[in-house]
Design a protein around this motif. Structure first.
Motif, mmCIF file in Angstrom:
data_model
loop_
_atom_site.group_PDB
_atom_site.id
_atom_site.type_symbol
_atom_site.label_atom_id
_atom_site.label_comp_id
_atom_site.label_asym_id
_atom_site.label_seq_id
_atom_site.Cartn_x
_atom_site.Cartn_y
_atom_site.Cartn_z
ATOM 1 N N LEU A 11 0.824 -1.214 0.000
ATOM 2 C CA LEU A 11 0.000 0.000 0.000
ATOM 3 C C LEU A 11 0.857 1.262 0.000
ATOM 4 N N HIS A 12 1.925 1.266 0.790
ATOM 5 C CA HIS A 12 2.777 2.454 0.866
ATOM 6 C C HIS A 12 3.566 2.663 -0.422
ATOM 7 N N ALA A 13 4.059 1.590 -1.030
ATOM 8 C CA ALA A 13 4.807 1.724 -2.285
ATOM 9 C C ALA A 13 3.909 2.282 -3.386
ATOM 10 N N HIS A 14 2.699 1.765 -3.475
ATOM 11 C CA HIS A 14 1.764 2.275 -4.487
ATOM 12 C C HIS A 14 1.339 3.707 -4.174
ATOM 13 N N THR A 15 1.179 4.021 -2.900
ATOM 14 C CA THR A 15 0.824 5.387 -2.517
ATOM 15 C C THR A 15 1.947 6.352 -2.914
ATOM 16 N N LEU A 16 3.188 5.979 -2.636
ATOM 17 C CA LEU A 16 4.306 6.839 -3.010
ATOM 18 C C LEU A 16 4.329 7.074 -4.522
ATOM 19 N N ALA A 17 4.164 6.009 -5.278
ATOM 20 C CA ALA A 17 4.224 6.135 -6.739
ATOM 21 C C ALA A 17 3.047 6.944 -7.288
ATOM 22 N N GLU A 18 1.852 6.602 -6.882
ATOM 23 C CA GLU A 18 0.661 7.258 -7.433
ATOM 24 C C GLU A 18 0.520 8.699 -6.930
ATOM 25 N N PHE A 19 0.692 8.893 -5.625
ATOM 26 C CA PHE A 19 0.550 10.245 -5.080
ATOM 27 C C PHE A 19 1.698 11.121 -5.567
ATOM 28 N N GLY A 20 2.898 10.546 -5.620
ATOM 29 C CA GLY A 20 4.039 11.287 -6.148
ATOM 30 C C GLY A 20 3.809 11.716 -7.590
ATOM 31 N N PHE A 21 3.227 10.821 -8.389
ATOM 32 C CA PHE A 21 2.911 11.158 -9.785
ATOM 33 C C PHE A 21 1.876 12.280 -9.838
ATOM 34 N N MET A 22 0.849 12.172 -9.015
ATOM 35 C CA MET A 22 -0.186 13.212 -9.002
ATOM 36 C C MET A 22 0.410 14.567 -8.623
ATOM 37 N N ARG A 23 1.296 14.566 -7.623
ATOM 38 C CA ARG A 23 1.925 15.830 -7.220
ATOM 39 C C ARG A 23 2.837 16.377 -8.309
ATOM 40 N N ALA A 24 3.536 15.494 -8.988
ATOM 41 C CA ALA A 24 4.419 15.941 -10.068
ATOM 42 C C ALA A 24 3.603 16.564 -11.196
ATOM 43 N N MET A 25 2.495 15.936 -11.547
ATOM 44 C CA MET A 25 1.647 16.480 -12.610
ATOM 45 C C MET A 25 1.034 17.814 -12.190
ATOM 46 N N ALA A 26 0.604 17.904 -10.940
ATOM 47 C CA ALA A 26 0.053 19.172 -10.444
ATOM 48 C C ALA A 26 1.136 20.243 -10.446
ATOM 49 N N GLY A 27 2.350 19.861 -10.092
ATOM 50 C CA GLY A 27 3.461 20.812 -10.105
ATOM 51 C C GLY A 27 3.792 21.290 -11.505
ATOM 52 N N LEU A 28 3.744 20.376 -12.475
ATOM 53 C CA LEU A 28 4.003 20.770 -13.863
ATOM 54 C C LEU A 28 2.950 21.742 -14.365
ATOM 55 N N ALA A 29 1.727 21.512 -13.943
ATOM 56 C CA ALA A 29 0.636 22.374 -14.401
ATOM 57 C C ALA A 29 0.755 23.785 -13.839
ATOM 58 N N THR A 30 1.415 23.922 -12.703
ATOM 59 C CA THR A 30 1.504 25.238 -12.072
ATOM 60 C C THR A 30 2.892 25.862 -12.153
ATOM 61 N N THR A 31 3.862 25.127 -12.726
ATOM 62 C CA THR A 31 5.230 25.641 -12.779
ATOM 63 C C THR A 31 5.417 26.580 -13.956
ATOM 64 N N ASP A 32 6.027 27.689 -13.660
ATOM 65 C CA ASP A 32 6.420 28.631 -14.700
ATOM 66 C C ASP A 32 7.753 28.130 -15.240
ATOM 67 N N ILE A 33 7.767 27.678 -16.498
ATOM 68 C CA ILE A 33 8.966 27.099 -17.085
ATOM 69 C C ILE A 33 10.149 28.055 -16.977
ATOM 70 N N ALA A 34 9.911 29.322 -17.161
ATOM 71 C CA ALA A 34 11.003 30.305 -17.080
ATOM 72 C C ALA A 34 11.595 30.376 -15.677
ATOM 73 N N ALA A 35 10.821 29.985 -14.658
ATOM 74 C CA ALA A 35 11.292 30.075 -13.279
ATOM 75 C C ALA A 35 12.159 28.881 -12.876
ATOM 76 N N LEU A 36 12.211 27.845 -13.721
ATOM 77 C CA LEU A 36 13.035 26.694 -13.389
ATOM 78 C C LEU A 36 14.513 27.075 -13.423
ATOM 79 N N ALA A 37 15.258 26.517 -12.516
ATOM 80 C CA ALA A 37 16.705 26.740 -12.500
ATOM 81 C C ALA A 37 17.303 26.139 -13.774
ATOM 82 N N PRO A 38 18.346 26.741 -14.304
ATOM 83 C CA PRO A 38 18.963 26.211 -15.529
ATOM 84 C C PRO A 38 19.373 24.745 -15.411
#
Length: 188
Positions: A11-38
């Protein structure tokens, strides 16, 4: 490791993978590409190029070892799917979209509570994973994890799982390998 500890780890391994993926996708949707470090921009570009430039020489074919996609084994699996595969996937069992309304990211505590509540729905998949896991390899993978956070093999609160999530999102090699090992056990 006993069966109960394995169920928590599953349960924890799947939670890490799935929740981590959801957070990454949410982060991509809100990240300003220009604000990323080089350096991060360069790393993202390198990852994308690697994915786009796969060829037969660089592809990791070991994932397909033992797969007879066109032989009798595949026909038998298509004809009679195993009963232990019957039931929802991890994501389906949580049915998180039904509660949070699609695009909203749930709180880790709610997601983890859903994962533990889905344990009975996932019983067939967990049983299959338990029956097929190489326990020595699993024990070795657990031993490679860093000390400190609470064990992934017991009940965890969101506060106890959060450090593991942070490590997973930082792509800690031992934790990433363990999560992948557990997820590879998952029947299709």
């Amino acid at each position: 490791m006993d069966r109960d500890a394995f169920e928590h780890l599953y349960l924890h391994a799947h939670t890490l993978a799935e929740f981590g993926f959801m957070r990454a996708m949410a982060g991509l949707a809100t990240t300003d590409i220009a604000a990323l470090a080089p350096a991060q921009l360069a790393a993202n570009e390198a990852d994308a190029q690697q994915m786009l430039n796969l060829d037969a020489a660089s592809f990791d074919w070991s994932a397909l070892e033992g797969v007879d996609a066109f032989g009798a084994e595949a026909v038998a699996l298509d004809a009679a799917p195993a009963a232990s595969y019957d039931g929802p996937t991890f994501t389906e069992a949580l049915a998180i979209d039904d509660e949070v309304g699609g695009d909203a990211l749930p709180e880790l505590a709610n997601y983890l509570a859903r994962a533990h509540a889905a344990r009975t729905l996932l019983a067939g998949r967990i049983a299959h994973s338990w029956a097929t896991v190489d326990r020595q390899v699993l024990d070795d993978a657990l031993a490679a994890l860093p000390a400190g956070p609470s064990a992934l093999t017991g009940p965890l609160s969101a506060d106890e799982l959060a450090p593991w999530l942070a490590l997973y999102e930082q792509r800690h090699p031992a934790l990433e390998a363990l999560v992948q090992q557990i997820r590879r056990l998952e029947p299709f």
